[in-house]
Scaffold this active site. Structure first.
Site, PDB file in Angstrom:
ATOM      1  CG  ASP A   1     -13.113 -20.089 -25.376  1.00 20.27           C
ATOM      2  OD1 ASP A   1     -11.936 -19.744 -25.603  1.00 20.27           O
ATOM      3  OD2 ASP A   1     -14.059 -19.287 -25.273  1.00 20.27           O
TER       4      ASP A   1
ATOM      5  CG  HIS B   1     -12.794 -16.200 -27.125  1.00 19.93           C
ATOM      6  ND1 HIS B   1     -13.416 -16.745 -26.022  1.00 19.93           N
ATOM      7  CD2 HIS B   1     -13.060 -14.865 -27.080  1.00 19.93           C
ATOM      8  CE1 HIS B   1     -14.030 -15.777 -25.351  1.00 19.93           C
ATOM      9  NE2 HIS B   1     -13.820 -14.637 -25.975  1.00 19.93           N
TER      10      HIS B   1
ATOM     11  CB  SER C   1     -13.914 -12.845 -23.400  1.00 23.87           C
ATOM     12  OG  SER C   1     -15.061 -12.814 -24.205  1.00 23.87           O
ATOM     13  N   GLY C   2     -12.968 -14.585 -20.785  1.00 18.00           N
ATOM     14  CA  GLY C   2     -11.806 -15.077 -20.050  1.00 18.00           C
ATOM     15  C   GLY C   2     -11.897 -14.894 -18.557  1.00 18.00           C
TER      16      GLY C   2
END
Length: 418
Positions: free
Chosen positions: A272, A227, A368-369
């Site tokens: 994801d 994402h 995120s990530g």
């Protein structure tokens, strides 16, 4: 009447006692500096020298487990080889110059087994050739006496010089080297990470601005969340930054390619995951290293302590830090996370739930990530999750949701060969 000779006035020193003391002190200081410099250049101006070599181990047959990183068989044999080399040099004339040996790899040989080893010494530079010859002679002498299970590998030049950067790359090439476990902190409201605690952490940036976290899994591959690239998919727009601070970065790399999971869709949270290839491989060091990837069978039980790291917001809609932050959370079973008052069935088998139902400790926007890691025996860190989604930051009954790395282990290998 004879004249008395004139009495010459005696010249008395015009210098005061304190001036004499000052001059003496200055002379002593100058002498001390000269002596100190001489001692430094003769004894302490020492540099590290690295030599690569290999040995035969005819008494042991090759086993595929010797090539499995962190396997018990590999670990035990590495220790045995290092102990043997330590014993040889600790009992030699190079005792004060020898630092350590490091087993790089094991490989199959017609004579049984071969091992590649990196030797590290420290001495003054004008002794380099002499010390290298001595080290060579010591190894030949000891290994030809049949007193050791190690034998000389005659197929290669014996001691091969290696520059420090390349040697440090090899010395730090093992996965999972990080902080000593453990502490109770958080990102959304947490503590700055210490240098080299999380050497696999990377920042994915556009125009020098941090957007997402990522984890270094090899010299040239990062693992992150799909994402992160919902809007901008062109690899030329992105750059990866390493080190604990965003500004100044320790190291930066351009991005060559971005591979997003084929089944990922921006309107849902499943699959994801993405891998990112760096345009130029990194050199491993104490501050930059790779995290271990777990096998597909690797299990993480509920209530296991895990860490999540990143440069995300300190709270919902809050400021972004410049220094990497860390938080210790707990694995929560998917059954609990799927309860009606938590996420009501939204957690799939490809996700991991981590945090606390009481809230407060959590990942946040901008994390995120990034990595969710767990320490296994001997403080080896494994990547078990990728920061994916959640409702708010640190909210009660809304822990963080992570992509489950073991579920995508085969996919990662198919894209990166890792």
């Amino acid at each position: 009447m004879m004249y008395q000779p004139a009495i010459l006035g005696r010249r008395t020193s015009s210098m005061r006692p304190w001036m004499t003391a000052l001059i003496v002190a200055a002379v002593v200081l100058v002498l001390a500096i000269i002596i100190g410099l001489l001692v430094y250049f003769l004894a302490f101006d020492q540099k590290f020298y690295h030599y690569q070599t290999s040995f035969q181990i005819p008494s042991i047959e090759y086993n595929p487990d010797f090539s499995v990183e962190h396997s018990k068989m590999r670990r035990d044999l590495k220790q045995k080889v290092n102990n043997e080399i330590d014993k040889i040099f600790r009992r030699s004339s190079l005792n004060h110059h020898y630092i350590k040996s490091h087993v790089v790899d094991f490989r199959s040989s017609s004579d049984g087994l071969k091992t590649d080893v990196l030797l590290k010494f420290q001495f003054v530079s004008n002794n380099a050739d002499m010390i290298k010859r001595q080290a060579d002679n010591i190894l030949h002498e000891k290994l030809q006496l049949n007193e050791s299970f190690l034998k000389i590998d005659t197929s290669l030049p014996y001691l091969k010089d290696m520059n420090e950067a390349q040697a440090e790359h090899i010395l730090n090439s093992c996965c999972g080297r990080g902080r000593e476990f453990p502490s109770m902190e958080r990102i959304a409201d947490g503590h700055p990470a210490k240098k080299a605690d999380w050497p696999w952490q990377a920042s994915l940036q556009m125009d020098g601005i941090h957007f997402c976290g990522a984890s270094l899994i090899s010299e040239e591959w990062l693992l992150t969340a799909a994402h992160c690239f919902d809007i901008y998919k062109n690899p030329k727009l992105w750059m990866a930054s390493f080190g604990t601070t965003l500004s100044p970065p320790l190291m930066r790399r351009n991005i060559q390619s971005i591979i997003i999971h084929e089944n990922y869709a921006a309107h849902k949270h499943d699959d994801d995951i993405a891998v990112v290839k760096l345009s130029t491989p990194v050199l491993f060091s104490k501050d930059v290293g790779r995290v271990c990837l777990p096998d597909a069978t690797f299990e993480v039980l509920p209530q296991s302590p895990v860490f999540v790291t990143g440069w995300g917001a300190l709270k919902a809609n809050g400021p972004f830090p410049n220094t990497l932050r860390q938080v210790e959370v707990e694995i929560i079973s998917n059954d609990i996370c799927n309860q009606v008052n938590v996420y009501g069935g939204a957690i799939s088998s490809g996700m991991i739930c981590a945090g606390f139902l009481t809230g407060k400790l959590d990942a946040c926007e901008g994390d995120s990530g990034g990595p969710l890691v767990i320490a296994r025996d001997r403080n080896i860190w494994y990547l078990v999750g990728i920061v994916s989604w959640g409702i708010d930051c640190g909210k009660k009954n809304k822990p963080g949701i992570y992509t489950k790395v073991t579920r995508y282990r085969d996919w990662i290998k198919s894209k990166t060969n890792i």
